[in-house]
Design an enzyme around this catalytic site. Sequence first.
Site, PDB file in Angstrom:
ATOM      1  N   GLU A   1      -5.415  -8.466  -1.070  1.00  0.00           N
ATOM      2  CA  GLU A   1      -6.056  -8.265   0.233  1.00  0.00           C
ATOM      3  C   GLU A   1      -7.512  -7.942   0.010  1.00  0.00           C
ATOM      4  O   GLU A   1      -7.843  -7.046  -0.776  1.00  0.00           O
ATOM      5  CB  GLU A   1      -5.449  -7.078   0.994  1.00  0.00           C
ATOM      6  CG  GLU A   1      -4.142  -7.337   1.644  1.00  0.00           C
ATOM      7  CD  GLU A   1      -3.712  -6.183   2.557  1.00  0.00           C
ATOM      8  OE1 GLU A   1      -4.576  -5.550   3.183  1.00  0.00           O
ATOM      9  OE2 GLU A   1      -2.503  -5.933   2.615  1.00  0.00           O
TER      10      GLU A   1
ATOM     11  N   GLU B   1       0.833  -1.211   0.000  1.00  0.00           N
ATOM     12  CA  GLU B   1       0.000   0.000   0.000  1.00  0.00           C
ATOM     13  C   GLU B   1       0.862   1.253   0.000  1.00  0.00           C
ATOM     14  O   GLU B   1       0.849   2.056   0.941  1.00  0.00           O
ATOM     15  CB  GLU B   1      -0.939  -0.023   1.204  1.00  0.00           C
ATOM     16  CG  GLU B   1      -1.909  -1.194   1.159  1.00  0.00           C
ATOM     17  CD  GLU B   1      -2.962  -1.172   2.260  1.00  0.00           C
ATOM     18  OE1 GLU B   1      -2.690  -0.622   3.332  1.00  0.00           O
ATOM     19  OE2 GLU B   1      -4.051  -1.716   2.043  1.00  0.00           O
TER      20      GLU B   1
HETATM   21  C1  BG6 Z   1      -4.432  -3.120   4.809  1.00  0.00           C
HETATM   22  C2  BG6 Z   1      -3.061  -3.480   5.324  1.00  0.00           C
HETATM   23  O1  BG6 Z   1      -4.536  -1.744   4.721  1.00  0.00           O
HETATM   24  O2  BG6 Z   1      -5.533  -3.441   5.575  1.00  0.00           O
HETATM   25  C3  BG6 Z   1      -3.034  -4.611   6.312  1.00  0.00           C
HETATM   26  O3  BG6 Z   1      -2.179  -3.746   4.268  1.00  0.00           O
HETATM   27  C4  BG6 Z   1      -4.216  -4.484   7.248  1.00  0.00           C
HETATM   28  O4  BG6 Z   1      -1.799  -4.593   6.963  1.00  0.00           O
HETATM   29  C5  BG6 Z   1      -5.502  -4.552   6.451  1.00  0.00           C
HETATM   30  O5  BG6 Z   1      -4.224  -5.375   8.309  1.00  0.00           O
HETATM   31  C6  BG6 Z   1      -6.759  -4.495   7.289  1.00  0.00           C
HETATM   32  O6  BG6 Z   1      -6.707  -3.372   8.126  1.00  0.00           O
HETATM   33  P1  BG6 Z   1      -6.970  -3.479   9.690  1.00  0.00           P
HETATM   34  O7  BG6 Z   1      -6.714  -2.132  10.183  1.00  0.00           O
HETATM   35  O8  BG6 Z   1      -8.365  -3.917   9.817  1.00  0.00           O
HETATM   36  O9  BG6 Z   1      -6.001  -4.484  10.195  1.00  0.00           O
END
Ligand code: BG6
Length: 483
Positions: free
Chosen positions: A383, A191
Site C-alpha cells: 500500500e 496492518e
Molecule cells: C491503510 C488501510 O491504513 O490506509 C486501507 O489498510 C486504507 O484500508 C488506506 O484505505 C488509506 O487510508 P484512508 O483512510 O485514506 O482510506
Amino acid sequence: MTMLHGFKDSFLWGGATAANQIEGAYDYDGKGMSAADFVEYVPKEQRTGDNNMEMTSEKIKAILSGEYEGRFPKRDGIDFYHTYKEDIKLFAEMGFKAFRMSIHWSRIFPKGFEEEPNEAGLAFYDDVFDTLLSYNIEPVVTLSHYETPFGLTEKYNGWVDRNVIDHFVHYAETVFTRYKDKVKYWMTFNEINIINISPYTGGGIISDRETNPLKASYQALHHQFVASSLATKKLKQIIPNAQMGCMLARMKHYPYTCNPEDVLKAQHEDQMNLMYTDVHALGEYPNFYKKFLADNDITLDITDADLAIIKQYTVDYISFSYYMSLLSSTSPEGETTQGNLMNSLKNPYLEASDWGWQIDPIGLRIVLNELWDRYKKPLFIVENGLGAKDIVENGQIHDNYRIDYLEKHITEAKKAVQDGVDLMGYLAWGPIDLISMSTSEMTKRYGFIYVDQDDYGNGSKKRIKKDSFEWYKHLINTNGKEL
Ligand code: BG6
C-alpha cells in the site's frame, strides 16, 4: 555478488484494495455483517478528527435497533461485487501483474463461527480469482482487512476471546483448500498494529465492554499472532508452494530534534511499531515489548504452546503500507498534523496532503533499508498512494499531483533495490477510487480509475481513466526503467 540496478523481472506491479471498501452488496448472497458495515460517514465539518471508527455499546445498540440515522458507505462500496469483470479488465489494461484484495470473512462465514461455509460467498471469489488469472494477474489475498464478522463481536467481543483463534483458522483452512490452485500469495491481518490504536477496527472489539481496554487490545493482538502462525501452518500443509506474509502499517518516527531525549523517544516509538513484524518474522516477543507490558501492569494470558507455534511458523515475506513519516518529541509543542490514525507534529521539511498526511518519499527508502537490515526477508510494498480530491474537466482528470507522488516514492523504492534490498513488488493503494478507510469518504481518492460517486453514494458509478492510468501503464510496461 550481483547487485540489481532496478526492479527484478518478476516484480509484482499492481494495486491493492479491501473487500469492505469496494464490494458493497453487504447483505447479498448470504453475507453476514462485519465490523466495517457499522462504520459511519461523518461530514468533515462534524468530525473531531480523521477517525470516526471507534465503536461504543450504545451506538451499536442504536444502529441495530434501527433508531440510528447514519450513512454506512462500506455497505455499498463502489459495487465491485457486480462490476469486478469490467474493473479487472481495466487493471489488466494497465498491465497489472498482481492485485491485492481481501476475502470478506463474513461472506464465507456470515457470523464467523459457523461450521459450514456459505457456498455463494466461496463461488464469488472463485470467479474473481478466475477473472484475474485469465489476465495473468496474481491474486494477493488478505484474510482479514478490518472485517471481523460482527457475530464474533456479539458473541465474544471480538479478538479479546481466545475462541476466535479457532474460528479464524477454520476460515483460513476453508479458503486455502478452496483456492489452492488459484492463490499463491497470502497475508493474515492487514496492518496488524492498528488493533492497539483502534481496537474495533483491528479486532472487532467494543472497548467499553472491557474493564481494562488497553490490556484487552494487547490480549487480542496475542490471539491474532497465534492465529496467524496457525494459519501459516495450515497454508504450508494445504498449498506447500504458497507464501504467507504479515502486514504492518509502517509508521517511521524521526526525532524532532537531535536532543538525545528525542532520539531515544523516536527509537522507542519505532521499536513499538516494529514489534509486530519482529513477532511475525523472528517468532518471538522482543524484550522491549515485555518491558512495555510490565511498565503498564499488563499480564497477558500466553501459553507455552502459543509461544512454540509463533516460533515455528514465521512469515515468508514482510509486507507493509507506507504513506508518511511521523515525528517524536519529548516536548511536543507546536503545530500538529493528521495521519493514518495517528497524528504528528509537523515536519518543516515536508509537505502534506489535503488530509494532513506528510509526504516523505525518502522515508520509504529508509524504511525499506531498515526492514531489510532487521529481517533479511523479502519485502513487499502492498500500500502506498496519495488520497486527493480530483476534478473532472470535460470528462478528464488531470491528476499530475498523484503521478508526482507515486513517481517520487517508486524512485526511492528503486534506490532501495540498488542499496541491496530484496523487494518483491509494489501495489498502489486504491487503483480504482474506493471508500476511505478512516473517513468513509469518497472524496479522498487514490485511483488511476475515477468512480463517479460522491460521499452520499450519488452518481452514475461510471469508471473514467485518469491521466495517471496511462502513466502507470507505461511504468509497468517499462518495469520502472525510465525512472
Ligand atoms: C491503510 C488501510 O491504513 O490506509 C486501507 O489498510 C486504507 O484500508 C488506506 O484505505 C488509506 O487510508 P484512508 O483512510 O485514506 O482510506
